[in-house]
Motif scaffolding. Structure first.
Motif, PDB file in Angstrom:
ATOM      1  N   SER A   1       0.681  -1.209   0.105  1.00  0.00           N
ATOM      2  CA  SER A   1      -0.006  -0.082   0.011  1.00  0.00           C
ATOM      3  C   SER A   1       0.861   1.242  -0.146  1.00  0.00           C
ATOM      4  O   SER A   1       1.791   1.444   0.587  1.00  0.00           O
TER       5      SER A   1
ATOM      6  N   LYS B   1       0.783   2.587  -6.982  1.00  0.00           N
ATOM      7  CA  LYS B   1       0.028   1.668  -8.060  1.00  0.00           C
ATOM      8  C   LYS B   1      -1.000   2.830  -8.757  1.00  0.00           C
ATOM      9  O   LYS B   1      -1.343   2.881  -9.853  1.00  0.00           O
TER      10      LYS B   1
ATOM     11  N   SER C   1      -1.367   5.844  -8.493  1.00  0.00           N
ATOM     12  CA  SER C   1      -0.990   7.025  -9.028  1.00  0.00           C
ATOM     13  C   SER C   1      -0.440   6.877 -10.533  1.00  0.00           C
ATOM     14  O   SER C   1      -0.599   7.680 -11.480  1.00  0.00           O
TER      15      SER C   1
HETATM   16  N1  LIG Z   1      -4.000  13.262  -3.854  1.00  0.00           N
HETATM   17  C1  LIG Z   1      -2.884  13.012  -3.252  1.00  0.00           C
HETATM   18  N2  LIG Z   1      -2.229  14.180  -2.696  1.00  0.00           N
HETATM   19  C2  LIG Z   1      -1.198  13.636  -1.852  1.00  0.00           C
HETATM   20  N3  LIG Z   1      -0.491  12.546  -1.735  1.00  0.00           N
HETATM   21  C3  LIG Z   1      -1.074  11.616  -2.491  1.00  0.00           C
HETATM   22  C4  LIG Z   1      -2.238  11.796  -3.186  1.00  0.00           C
HETATM   23  N4  LIG Z   1      -2.705  10.487  -3.896  1.00  0.00           N
HETATM   24  C5  LIG Z   1      -1.691   9.555  -3.124  1.00  0.00           C
HETATM   25  N5  LIG Z   1      -0.840  10.171  -2.470  1.00  0.00           N
HETATM   26  C6  LIG Z   1       0.461   9.671  -1.938  1.00  0.00           C
HETATM   27  O1  LIG Z   1       1.162   8.851  -3.106  1.00  0.00           O
HETATM   28  C7  LIG Z   1       1.576   7.692  -2.537  1.00  0.00           C
HETATM   29  C8  LIG Z   1       1.096   6.842  -3.664  1.00  0.00           C
HETATM   30  O2  LIG Z   1      -0.140   6.706  -3.430  1.00  0.00           O
HETATM   31  P1  LIG Z   1      -0.962   5.673  -4.221  1.00  0.00           P
HETATM   32  O3  LIG Z   1      -2.455   5.541  -4.027  1.00  0.00           O
HETATM   33  O4  LIG Z   1      -0.737   5.666  -5.816  1.00  0.00           O
HETATM   34  O5  LIG Z   1      -0.627   4.142  -3.828  1.00  0.00           O
HETATM   35  P2  LIG Z   1      -1.236   2.693  -3.915  1.00  0.00           P
HETATM   36  O6  LIG Z   1      -0.038   1.940  -4.256  1.00  0.00           O
HETATM   37  O7  LIG Z   1      -2.113   2.698  -4.985  1.00  0.00           O
HETATM   38  O8  LIG Z   1      -1.651   2.501  -2.571  1.00  0.00           O
HETATM   39  P3  LIG Z   1      -3.139   1.371  -2.238  1.00  0.00           P
HETATM   40  O9  LIG Z   1      -2.505   0.016  -2.257  1.00  0.00           O
HETATM   41  O10 LIG Z   1      -3.112   1.661  -0.746  1.00  0.00           O
HETATM   42  O11 LIG Z   1      -4.225   1.770  -2.958  1.00  0.00           O
HETATM   43  C9  LIG Z   1       1.246   7.458  -1.080  1.00  0.00           C
HETATM   44  O12 LIG Z   1       2.254   8.037  -0.231  1.00  0.00           O
HETATM   45  C10 LIG Z   1       0.080   8.455  -0.858  1.00  0.00           C
HETATM   46  O13 LIG Z   1      -0.110   8.989   0.422  1.00  0.00           O
END
Ligand SMILES: Nc1ncnc2c1ncn2[C@@H]1O[C@H](COP(=O)(O)OP(=O)(O)OP(=O)(O)O)[C@@H](O)[C@H]1O
Ligand code: SF4
Ligand SMILES: [Mg+2]
Length: 337
Positions: free
Chosen positions: A60, A64, A66
């Motif tokens: 997490s 991914k 993003s």
């Molecule tokens: N809109 C935003 N503003 C600021 N930081 C963000 C934003 N969206 C995501 N982040 C940060 O960017 C990083 C990547 O987030 P992301 O949601 O892409 O990860 P993920 O791998 O999809 O996680 P998960 O498995 O929990 O869905 C994290 O540290 C998150 O806190």
């Protein structure tokens, strides 16, 4: 240099190099609150081939979602190359992604919240058609929606229902219907089953595979569930703290991972023997994920890696592509036969 897995005789639908996503975040850890930049995706590059399913895994917060949102132009990003089909979107402003949206659709994690609660199924599923083919009559739209609902295993009777009147599995089928009604070439699936019961998960995965065969779809399938990714993917990308650690064909990556992080993820999957599970989880994937606001120097995984040495802490490993197209970013990769 960004790597590309070479698969001869396959059409490349997406070429992306050095993709970066940055967010402005408020940092209140000091005396004065300040704004800082969080780099959620750090220089990712790969090719996507027609008809394949590319799985993307990682803990997490590794970036991914993003990455997926940047690939489809839902959030701003920078890259040295971003080619979708015949479109060069490398420096394209978000508002000008219309040309590719028809061919590249997205299915989101939470089926209920991804559907507009004020709209009924007919309106939700027909919305992309109304946008891209404004000349269609109400009867034509309705016929297209009914045909699409049938494709995803739903009957015409749900046409005038609202999202809150349906189960999670039905809502995800609606989300998939909305994604396929324009007959896209690619669907980015961001954790499409993680909010569903296990039995419903299997049905939705089965549906995606069936649609892939029938419509020659290319899928990007994001999940933190390795078993699901192993089941559905042809190739798998492993991400950690915004970076690509490893990318390769599913079979070799699961049987003989080259990157210590991939190995640690695999070893952390619960095994039938609980003694093994406890031992391996603690020894191989210990420690918290570092803050993306203060990522480690050198290899971002070095603070948790059992193979790390001084070079790992100091220098960022470059991604190396082997002859069989397997990509790994590590100074001391595990030996593959
Ligand atoms: N809109 C935003 N503003 C600021 N930081 C963000 C934003 N969206 C995501 N982040 C940060 O960017 C990083 C990547 O987030 P992301 O949601 O892409 O990860 P993920 O791998 O999809 O996680 P998960 O498995 O929990 O869905 C994290 O540290 C998150 O806190
Ligand atoms: S570069 Fe070093 S720290 Fe990073 S995964 Fe490889 S061995 Fe571990
Ligand atoms: Mg996510």
């Amino acid at each position: 240099m960004n790597p590309a897995v070479s698969t001869p005789n396959k059409q490349i639908l997406l070429q992306v190099r050095d993709l970066r996503v940055r967010y402005q975040v408020n940092d209140s850890t000091g005396f004065w609150p300040k704004t800082r930049q969080l780099e959620a995706v750090k220089g990712i590059g790969f090719d996507l081939y027609e008809g394949e399913t590319l799985g993307i895994v990682g803990e997490s917060g590794c970036g991914k979602s993003s990455l997926a949102k940047a690939l489809i132009g839902l959030i701003p990003s920078t890259s040295s190359q971003l080619h979708w089909l015949d479109h060069d979107l490398t420096k394209t402003a978000i508002g000008r992604w219309g040309s590719v949206r028809r061919d590249v659709q997205m299915v989101f994690q939470d089926p209920l919240s991804s559907l507009d609660p004020r709209l009924n199924v007919l309106k939700i599923v027909s919305e992309p058609l109304r946008t891209h083919e404004p000349g269609l009559t109400a009867d034509q739209l309705k016929a297209a929606v009914i045909e699409t609902l049938n494709k995803v295993g739903l009957e015409e009777s749900v046409l005038y229902r609202y999202p809150h009147e349906m189960s999670g599995g039905q809502c995800q089928r609606i989300g998939i219907a909305r994604a396929i009604i324009l007959r896209p070439k690619v669907i980015l699936c961001d954790e499409p089953v993680s909010a569903l019961d296990v039995s419903i998960q299997a049905q939705i995965i089965q549906l995606l595979r069936q649609l892939q065969r029938e419509m020659n779809l290319t899928l990007v399938f994001i999940s933190h569930d390795l078993a699901v990714v192993k089941h559905i993917s042809h190739r798998v990308m492993v991400m950690y703290l915004g970076k690509m650690m490893e990318l390769g064909p599913k079979d070799t990556l699961f049987k003989q991972p080259a990157h210590p992080y991939t190995q640690a993820l695999l070893d952390a999957v619960p095994k039938a023997d609980p003694r093994n599970e406890r031992h391996k989880t603690l020894s191989l994937l210990s420690g918290d994920i570092p803050s993306p606001l203060n990522p480690p120097s050198g290899c971002v995984f070095h603070t948790r890696c059992t193979r790390a040495d001084a070079q790992c802490a100091d220098q960022t490993p470059l991604a190396q592509t082997s002859a069989d197209g397997h990509v790994c970013a590590c100074w001391h990769p595990l030996v593959r036969a």
